[in-house]
Design a protein around this motif. Structure first.
Motif, PDB file in Angstrom:
ATOM      1  N   GLU A  92      40.090 -18.173  26.183  1.00 52.77           N
ATOM      2  CA  GLU A  92      38.754 -18.674  25.860  1.00 52.77           C
ATOM      3  C   GLU A  92      38.430 -19.913  26.686  1.00 52.77           C
ATOM      4  O   GLU A  92      37.396 -20.002  27.338  1.00 52.77           O
ATOM      5  N   ARG A 100      30.917 -19.627  32.020  1.00 51.38           N
ATOM      6  CA  ARG A 100      29.588 -20.082  31.591  1.00 51.38           C
ATOM      7  C   ARG A 100      29.154 -21.293  32.399  1.00 51.38           C
ATOM      8  O   ARG A 100      28.014 -21.393  32.855  1.00 51.38           O
ATOM      9  N   ARG A 110      21.269 -14.618  21.134  1.00 50.19           N
ATOM     10  CA  ARG A 110      21.998 -13.757  20.195  1.00 50.19           C
ATOM     11  C   ARG A 110      21.024 -13.193  19.166  1.00 50.19           C
ATOM     12  O   ARG A 110      20.644 -13.876  18.227  1.00 50.19           O
ATOM     13  N   ASP A 252      27.081 -21.779  17.764  1.00 49.89           N
ATOM     14  CA  ASP A 252      28.303 -20.978  17.646  1.00 49.89           C
ATOM     15  C   ASP A 252      28.487 -20.551  16.188  1.00 49.89           C
ATOM     16  O   ASP A 252      28.729 -19.385  15.883  1.00 49.89           O
ATOM     17  N   GLU A 287      27.820 -10.125  26.699  1.00 46.57           N
ATOM     18  CA  GLU A 287      29.031  -9.830  25.930  1.00 46.57           C
ATOM     19  C   GLU A 287      28.690  -9.624  24.461  1.00 46.57           C
ATOM     20  O   GLU A 287      27.729 -10.198  23.950  1.00 46.57           O
TER      21      GLU A 287
HETATM   22  C1  IPM Z   1      31.533 -17.446  21.172  1.00 54.86           C
HETATM   23  C2  IPM Z   1      32.988 -17.744  21.050  1.00 54.86           C
HETATM   24  C3  IPM Z   1      33.337 -18.793  22.086  1.00 54.86           C
HETATM   25  C4  IPM Z   1      32.480 -20.000  21.818  1.00 54.86           C
HETATM   26  C5  IPM Z   1      34.818 -19.179  22.121  1.00 54.86           C
HETATM   27  C6  IPM Z   1      35.680 -17.957  22.325  1.00 54.86           C
HETATM   28  C7  IPM Z   1      35.090 -20.225  23.151  1.00 54.86           C
HETATM   29  O1  IPM Z   1      33.295 -18.157  19.763  1.00 54.86           O
HETATM   30  O2  IPM Z   1      31.113 -16.966  22.226  1.00 54.86           O
HETATM   31  O3  IPM Z   1      30.793 -17.688  20.221  1.00 54.86           O
HETATM   32  O4  IPM Z   1      32.787 -20.795  20.942  1.00 54.86           O
HETATM   33  O5  IPM Z   1      31.465 -20.138  22.484  1.00 54.86           O
END
Ligand code: IPM
Ligand code: MN
Length: 368
Positions: A92, A100, A110, A252, A287
Motif C-alpha cells: 500500500e 497516486r 467513489r 478514506d 480500482e
Molecule cells: C483506499 C485504501 C488506501 C487508502 C490504502 C490501501 C493506502 O484504503 O484506497 O481507500 O487509504 O487510500
C-alpha cells in the motif's frame, strides 16, 4: 480505428481474479464500439515484491508502463504475506500511494450506489431506504495527513513518539472543490463538504475555500458537516446527499462506510484522476474500492462488479469512450436485475442465482 493504451496492474488477493473478468468485458466492448484497447500487464504490490525478491512493490518497468499508457486499470494490493516487511516497501505505502502521487491523481471519485434491486444486501433496513441511493464521494487524494511532513517516529522525553502532519494548501482545496461542484452540476446540484472545522486549522481553511469556490456555482446548493456527524447522517439517510467532498483521511473512512451501507464493498468502483487535458480527458487510475480481500482470494467467488465498473469509469474519463462506458454500466444493471449474485450480495430469495466470479463476468459480457 482509435487506439488506446491501458496499463493493467492486477496486483494481489482477488485482484487477478476480478481483473480477468474486467478484461473479458474490455475485449467485448472494444469489438462492439470498434476501438483498439492495447493492454499490457505489469506487476505491482505483493506480486512485484515476490518477483523482485522483496526489493520493491513498484518496479521501474511498471512505472514506465503506466507512463506510456492513457490509464491504469488497477486490481488491488496487499495481504498478510507482506505485512511484516519494512513500511516503505509494503504494497500500500510503497506502490499505491506513490502511484497516486507520481501521477498527481488528486481527485478520487467513489460512487456509492445502492441499487434498488440490491436493497436487501444493505445492512440498513429496507424501509429506511426504499429507493436505494446514489451518493458520489469526492475524496482529495494526494494531500492531507497521508502525505504531509514530517512523518516519522522519534525519541522524545525518553519515549518513542510518532508524528504525521496534516497540511492543505488553498490551491489543493480549490481544485478538489471544483471537481465536486462540476460533478454536482451534472447530477442533483447538491454538494456537502465534510470537515472538522470545530477543531482543525486545516478544516477552517478547507471550509472557507469551499465556500469561495461555491460562488462560481450559484446553482449548486452547498452544505457542511463535521466528519463525526457525517458518519451518522450517512447511515441515518444517505439519500439526503448527492456529492460529498472531503479530505484524504475523512474520505478514506466515509467512502468505506458508504460502500458498506450500499450493500457490498464488491460493488463500488473508483477513479483517481489528475487534471484534464485539452480534450477534457484525464489520466487516471481505476480500482475497486474494496481491496485485496485475502480471506476469499483464490476461490473464484469474489464479486467482479467493482472492477468492471472501474473499467467503465476508465472508458469514460480517460478514453472518452462514453457510449461504451454507458453500455458497461447498463450491462451490469441488467445482470443484477436478472438475479445474478455473487456470495457477497446473495440473500437467498427466489429470483436470485448464486454465481461465482467468472459466471458473473460472463453474465455481464452476454448483455453487452
Ligand atoms: C483506499 C485504501 C488506501 C487508502 C490504502 C490501501 C493506502 O484504503 O484506497 O481507500 O487509504 O487510500
Ligand atoms: Mn480505504
Amino acid at each position: 480505428m482509435t487506439e488506446h493504451r491501458i496499463a493493467v496492474l492486477p496486483g494481489d488477493g482477488i485482484g487477478p481474479e476480478v481483473m480477468d473478468e474486467a478484461l473479458k468485458v474490455l475485449r467485448r466492448i472494444s469489438e462492439k464500439y470498434s476501438f483498439e484497447a492495447a493492454h499490457q500487464e505489469f506487476a505491482v504490490g505483493g506480486a512485484a515484491l515476490d518477483a523482485t525478491g522483496n526489493t520493491t512493490p513498484l518496479p521501474q518497468e511498471t512505472l514506465e508502463g503506466c507512463e506510456n499508457a492513457s490509464a491504469i486499470l488497477f486490481g488491488s494490493v496487499g495481504g498478510p504475506k507482506w505485512e511484516s516487511l519494512p513500511p516503505d516497501i509494503q504494497p500500500e505505502r510503497g506502490a499505491l500511494l506513490p502511484l497516486r502521487k507520481h501521477f498527481g491523481l488528486f481527485a478520487n471519485l467513489r460512487p456509492g450506489v445502492c441499487h434498488p434491486a440490491l436493497i436487501d444486501a444493505s445492512p440498513v433496513k429496507n424501509s429506511l431506504i426504499p429507493n436505494g441511493f446514489d451518493v458520489l464521494c469526492v475524496r482529495e487524494l494526494t494531500g492531507g495527513i497521508y502525505f504531509g511532513s514530517p512523518k516519522e517516529r522519534r525519541e522524545e522525553g525518553g519515549e518513542e513518539i510518532a508524528v504525521d502532519t496534516m497540511v492543505y494548501r488553498t490551491s489543493e482545496v480549490e481544485r478538489i472543490a471544483r471537481v465536486a461542484f462540476e460533478a454536482a452540476m451534472v447530477r442533483d446540484k447538491r454538494v456537502c463538504s465534510v470537515d472538522k472545522a470545530n477543531v482543525l486549522q486545516n478544516s477552517m481553511l478547507w471550509r472557507e475555500t469551499v465556500i469561495r469556490v461555491a460562488k462560481d456555482y450559484p446553482e449548486v446548493q452547498l452544505s457542511h458537516l463535521y466528519v463525526d456527524n457525517a458518519a451518522m447522517q450517512l447511515i441515518r439517510y444517505a439519500p439526503d446527499y448527492d456529492v460529498i467532498v472531503t479530505g484524504n483521511l475523512f474520505g478514506d473512512i466515509l467512502s468505506d462506510e458508504m460502500a458498506m451501507i450500499s450493500g457490498s464493498l464488491g460493488m463500488l468502483p473508483s477513479a483517481s484522476l489528475g487534471s484534464p487535458d485539452t480534450d477534457g480527458l484525464n489520466f487516471g487510475l481505476y480500482e475497486p474500492s474494496g481491496g485485496s480481500a485475502p480471506d476469499i482470494a483464490g476461490q473464484g467467488i469474489a464479486n467482479p462488479i467493482a472492477q468492471i465498473l472501474s473499467l467503465a469509469m476508465l472508458l469514460r474519463y480517460s478514453l472518452g469512450e462514453r457510449e461504451a462506458a454507458d453500455s458497461v454500466d447498463k450491462a451490469v444493471e441488467e445482470a443484477i436485475a436478472a438475479g445474478y449474485r455473487t456470495g457477497d450480495i446473495y440473500r437467498g430469495s427466489e429470483n436470485e442465482k448464486l454465481v461465482n466470479t467468472s459466471d458473473m463476468g460472463n453474465a455481464i459480457v452476454e448483455r453487452l
